[in-house]
Design an enzyme around this catalytic site. Structure first.
Site, PDB file in Angstrom:
ATOM      1  N   ASP A 145      28.889 -43.434  -8.964  1.00  0.00           N
ATOM      2  CA  ASP A 145      30.275 -43.030  -8.133  1.00  0.00           C
ATOM      3  C   ASP A 145      31.038 -42.359  -8.660  1.00  0.00           C
ATOM      4  O   ASP A 145      32.442 -42.387  -8.560  1.00  0.00           O
ATOM      5  CB  ASP A 145      30.804 -44.496  -7.626  1.00  0.00           C
ATOM      6  CG  ASP A 145      29.842 -45.492  -7.132  1.00  0.00           C
ATOM      7  OD1 ASP A 145      29.023 -44.835  -6.150  1.00  0.00           O
ATOM      8  OD2 ASP A 145      29.701 -46.587  -7.220  1.00  0.00           O
ATOM      9  N   LYS A 195      29.601 -37.387  -7.095  1.00  0.00           N
ATOM     10  CA  LYS A 195      28.518 -36.433  -7.105  1.00  0.00           C
ATOM     11  C   LYS A 195      28.434 -35.633  -5.710  1.00  0.00           C
ATOM     12  O   LYS A 195      28.182 -34.534  -5.586  1.00  0.00           O
ATOM     13  CB  LYS A 195      27.194 -37.049  -7.757  1.00  0.00           C
ATOM     14  CG  LYS A 195      27.074 -37.613  -9.151  1.00  0.00           C
ATOM     15  CD  LYS A 195      26.081 -38.161  -9.325  1.00  0.00           C
ATOM     16  CE  LYS A 195      25.921 -39.637  -8.573  1.00  0.00           C
ATOM     17  NZ  LYS A 195      26.789 -40.504  -8.829  1.00  0.00           N
ATOM     18  N   GLY A 229      25.132 -44.014  -3.008  1.00  0.00           N
ATOM     19  CA  GLY A 229      26.009 -43.903  -1.561  1.00  0.00           C
ATOM     20  C   GLY A 229      26.861 -42.733  -2.071  1.00  0.00           C
ATOM     21  O   GLY A 229      27.569 -42.744  -2.959  1.00  0.00           O
ATOM     22  N   HIS A 230      26.528 -41.338  -1.483  1.00  0.00           N
ATOM     23  CA  HIS A 230      27.141 -40.467  -1.679  1.00  0.00           C
ATOM     24  C   HIS A 230      28.301 -39.789  -0.467  1.00  0.00           C
ATOM     25  O   HIS A 230      27.636 -39.656   0.483  1.00  0.00           O
ATOM     26  CB  HIS A 230      26.339 -38.987  -2.160  1.00  0.00           C
ATOM     27  CG  HIS A 230      25.453 -39.489  -3.323  1.00  0.00           C
ATOM     28  ND1 HIS A 230      24.641 -38.743  -3.815  1.00  0.00           N
ATOM     29  CD2 HIS A 230      25.330 -40.286  -3.940  1.00  0.00           C
ATOM     30  CE1 HIS A 230      23.906 -39.025  -4.856  1.00  0.00           C
ATOM     31  NE2 HIS A 230      24.527 -40.289  -5.371  1.00  0.00           N
ATOM     32  N   GLN A 288      23.117 -41.939  -9.115  1.00  0.00           N
ATOM     33  CA  GLN A 288      23.550 -42.946 -10.227  1.00  0.00           C
ATOM     34  C   GLN A 288      24.379 -42.172 -11.371  1.00  0.00           C
ATOM     35  O   GLN A 288      24.920 -41.005 -11.223  1.00  0.00           O
ATOM     36  CB  GLN A 288      22.659 -43.908 -10.707  1.00  0.00           C
ATOM     37  CG  GLN A 288      22.101 -44.940  -9.827  1.00  0.00           C
ATOM     38  CD  GLN A 288      21.009 -44.246  -8.737  1.00  0.00           C
ATOM     39  OE1 GLN A 288      19.980 -43.939  -9.202  1.00  0.00           O
ATOM     40  NE2 GLN A 288      21.242 -44.617  -7.461  1.00  0.00           N
TER      41      GLN A 288
END
Ligand code: GDP
Ligand code: IMO
Ligand code: MG
Length: 424
Positions: free
Chosen positions: A14, A17, A41-42, A224
């Site tokens: 988080d 990225k 989750g991007h 990650q």
């Protein structure tokens, strides 16, 4: 000559990225994911819209970019279809732009069931996984009883492999009435999805080689972060893949010389979701302030993220194992209101001062960070796009990080939107 740039997270995920890949995708022709799965989750804020991607590379937001999912990813086909539908609602089509390796292992509904069962069985010693079936899917891959994308092309083989899986893993399935363990239903559901997914199957390694030969710019998107790497992170409180550059080589089928530049994404402070040691964690008002101002709630699970000061010991490790040349420092604006800011420059383990990570990550539970204090700048950096316009203290903070990590500042992010960025 085209250039291949890899973007990796340097903390516990988080870091931002998604935003960084979206920005760099502007100059890329191709974007590829090499590891992880729908645990990622991007978030991308662009053109006044918010996009959340779990499996599809962030490059998909840009018109005309070609995206690949490599063999190192564990792909939940049902989650992928949901993501494709969500993009369609935002007028983005993946048709002819999204390709998946034939060797990509699939996350099956039973993997999610096993993830939940295992976390319950661990009780208070749980890892705090995202419950997306990531660990069990990688476990099956290594156990050589995984289901791969190419199995969707061979229904009879797929059925047989599902049955073999059931035999090998029968303790999880015996007597279960859970739909997620129903092999017949899973087979039927996969056959329904197959016509959408099978046209995307390709040889990602060959495709990337062709793009390189054609002089295309390629962007590799990590998920990650280094401290969640299965080998080099804070084991056992990690994810189940290699989140570092090595994962990109095996996860896409490319050689070491195929990567020209490593960009390490570093949040200006630290966050972590799930269990595990976190030396610089703040469990006070400052920690809450960082969470609220930074919107630190999980993109995938909605869980509040743990927050803390920047940790240069962990970052030195992350930069070394990835050979980071350029830093993308995000969320500088979140520190705007603080009177003072601390940065861990070393660890104190029972009187021994260490500048590098301890041999055993378990030691992280027992040590104290050694901090250097910075005076807060107490003014808004939100949306600043010119380094010279930053407050003096903010510039000092950034230069100190760059100097300590022996990596150049590549970009500094001063807000969630695409344009709220300082580029060097
Ligand atoms: P990722 O998993 O590394 O892509 O990061 P996430 O998307 O899970 O979390 C980063 C969050 O911070 C997202 O909500 C982004 O929109 C947001 N974000 C990214 N850069 C900045 C920034 O510079 N400032 C602020 N305030 N938010 C940012
Ligand atoms: P992005 O790509 C932050 C964490 C989970 C848990 C551990 C293992 O958005 O940075 P898993 O479901 O992978 O078995 O969970 O890893 N984790 C993440 N934390 N960002 C992520 O992805 C994460 N993906 C997994 O919270 O602690
Ligand atoms: Mg995330």
């Amino acid at each position: 000559m085209g250039k291949t740039v890899i973007v990796v997270g340097c903390q516990w995920g988080d870091e931002g990225k998604g935003k960084v890949v979206d920005l760099l995708a502007d100059k890329a022709d191709v974007v590829a994911r090499f590891q992880g799965g729908a645990n990622a989750g991007h978030t991308i804020l662009a053109e006044g819209k918010k996009f959340i991607l779990h499996l599809i590379p962030s490059g998909i937001i840009h018109d005309g970019k070609v995206c690949y999912i490599g063999n190192g990813v564990v792909l939940d086909p049902f989650a992928l279809i949901e993501e494709i539908e969500a993009l369609k609602m935002q007028s983005i089509s993946v048709v002819g732009r999204l390709f998946i390796s034939a060797a990509t292992n699939l996350v099956m509904p039973y993997h999610k069931l096993i993830d939940c069962t295992d976390e319950k069985r661990r009780g208070g010693d749980g890892i705090g996984t995202t419950l997306r079936g990531i660990g069990p899917a990688y476990r099956d891959k290594v156990d050589r009883c995984g289901i791969r994308m190419s199995d969707l092309l061979e229904p009879e083989r797929l059925r047989r492999r599902l049955e073999i899986h059931k035999k090998v893993k029968c303790d999880y399935f015996s007597g279960s009435k859970d739909d997620r363990a129903d092999i017949e239903k899973i087979f039927d559901d996969l056959m329904t999805l197959a016509p959408v997914l099978t046209p995307m199957i390709t040889d990602v390694s060959l495709a990337l080689e062709k793009h390189r030969k054609e002089g295309r710019n390629i962007l590799l998107e990590g998920a990650q972060g280094a401290m969640l790497d299965i080998d080099l992170g804070t084991y056992p409180y990690t994810t189940s893949s290699n989140t570092t550059v090595g994962g990109a080589l095996t996860g896409l089928g490319i050689g070491p010389k195929a990567i020209d530049e490593v960009v390490g994404v570093v949040k200006a402070y630290t966050t972590r979701v799930g269990s595990g040691p976190f030396p610089t964690e703040l469990v006070d008002d400052t920690g809450l302030q960082l969470r609220e101002k930074g919107g630190e709630y999980g993109t995938t699970t909605g869980r509040p993220r743990r927050t803390g000061w920047l940790d240069l010991v962990a970052l030195r490790h992350a930069c070394r194992i990835n050979e980071v040349a350029k830093l993308a420092i995000t969320k500088l604006d979140v520190l705007d209101r603080l009177d003072s800011i601390k940065v861990a420059v070393a660890y104190d383990l029972k009187g021994t001062i260490m500048k590098e990570m301890p041999l055993d990550p378990d030691a992280l539970w027992h040590l104290k960070p050694v901090y250097r204090d910075f005076v807060g700048w107490k003014s808004s950096t939100e949306g600043i796009t010119d380094f010279d316009k930053l407050p003096l203290q903010a510039k000092e903070y950034l230069k100190f990080i760059s100097h300590e990590l022996n990596a150049a500042l590549g970009l500094v992010s001063t807000g969630a939107s695409r344009d709220e960025t300082i580029q060097f």
